[in-house]
Design a protein around this motif. Structure first.
Motif, mmCIF file in Angstrom:
data_model
loop_
_atom_site.group_PDB
_atom_site.id
_atom_site.type_symbol
_atom_site.label_atom_id
_atom_site.label_comp_id
_atom_site.label_asym_id
_atom_site.label_seq_id
_atom_site.Cartn_x
_atom_site.Cartn_y
_atom_site.Cartn_z
ATOM 1 N N GLU A 135 0.833 -1.206 0.000
ATOM 2 C CA GLU A 135 0.000 0.000 0.000
ATOM 3 C C GLU A 135 0.870 1.260 0.000
ATOM 4 O OE1 GLU A 135 -3.037 1.206 3.236
ATOM 5 O OE2 GLU A 135 -3.854 -0.573 2.233
ATOM 6 N N ILE A 136 1.897 1.274 0.835
ATOM 7 C CA ILE A 136 2.796 2.431 0.925
ATOM 8 C C ILE A 136 3.500 2.670 -0.408
ATOM 9 C CG2 ILE A 136 4.960 3.254 1.964
ATOM 10 C CD1 ILE A 136 3.983 1.823 4.577
ATOM 11 N N GLY A 137 4.020 1.598 -1.012
ATOM 12 C CA GLY A 137 4.762 1.719 -2.264
ATOM 13 C C GLY A 137 3.909 1.684 -3.510
ATOM 14 N N LYS A 138 2.597 1.521 -3.344
ATOM 15 C CA LYS A 138 1.672 1.421 -4.477
ATOM 16 C C LYS A 138 2.175 0.373 -5.482
ATOM 17 C CE LYS A 138 -0.154 6.120 -4.158
ATOM 18 N NZ LYS A 138 0.122 6.311 -2.785
ATOM 19 N N ALA A 139 2.464 -0.808 -4.938
ATOM 20 C CA ALA A 139 3.041 -1.881 -5.740
ATOM 21 C C ALA A 139 2.207 -3.150 -5.604
ATOM 22 C CB ALA A 139 4.475 -2.158 -5.280
#
Length: 168
Positions: A135-139
């Motif tokens: 979620e943080i890295g949008k990966a």
């Protein structure tokens, strides 16, 4: 093959075209997603489902990371897969227990559109760590789980292990 998505069901979703099928995923522009692929190495479904997704994610400007502590990717397979070889990074000389930490850090950076990890059995805490990191890295994070049949369908036990065409 079984695919399990480990994301919040309240998020908006979109469809990603995979061949002639649609696969629902969370939008990577909103948040990341963690999915688990449980598969047989001899079954072509892995290539039929996963490769189109990797092609789509490979068109982004970010890298594709493979965390394979036990094997090394076959360059020949990569060249024939149509994936952008110049965007693929592989870590294969790490301890299996460190793979979860490596996947978490890689997902958080935002440098990778997708991280594929052949991981040991995960706890719920590990899964949540990976979900938050994605979620943080949008990966996208794919937890790869090959199934090993203890007794093959023909009833004979294998005497030689034949490796998947994905690896050397």
């Amino acid at each position: 093959m079984r695919m399990q998505t480990l994301n919040n069901h309240n998020q908006r979703r979109h469809a990603l075209r995979v061949g002639t099928n649609l696969v629902n995923t969370s939008s990577s522009s909103e948040s990341g997603v963690i999915s688990e692929f449980v598969y047989h190495e001899s079954h072509p479904a892995l290539s039929q489902i996963l490769l189109p997704v990797l092609h789509h994610l490979g068109s982004q400007s970010r890298w594709l990371l493979w965390l394979t502590p036990q094997q090394k990717l076959s360059r020949n397979w990569l060249l024939h897969s149509g994936l952008p070889v110049e965007k693929i990074v592989q870590l294969s000389q790490i301890q299996p227990t460190s793979t979860v930490d490596a996947m978490e850090k890689a997902l958080q950076t935002g440098n990778y559109s997708v991280v594929l990890g052949w991981l040991p059995d995960l706890t719920d805490i590990d899964r949540e760590r990976l979900r938050l990191a994605a979620e943080i890295g949008k990966a996208y994070g794919f937890i790869m789980k090959p199934l090993i049949d203890p007794i093959p369908r023909d009833g004979h036990l294998p005497s030689i292990k034949i490796h998947s065409s994905l690896y050397h």
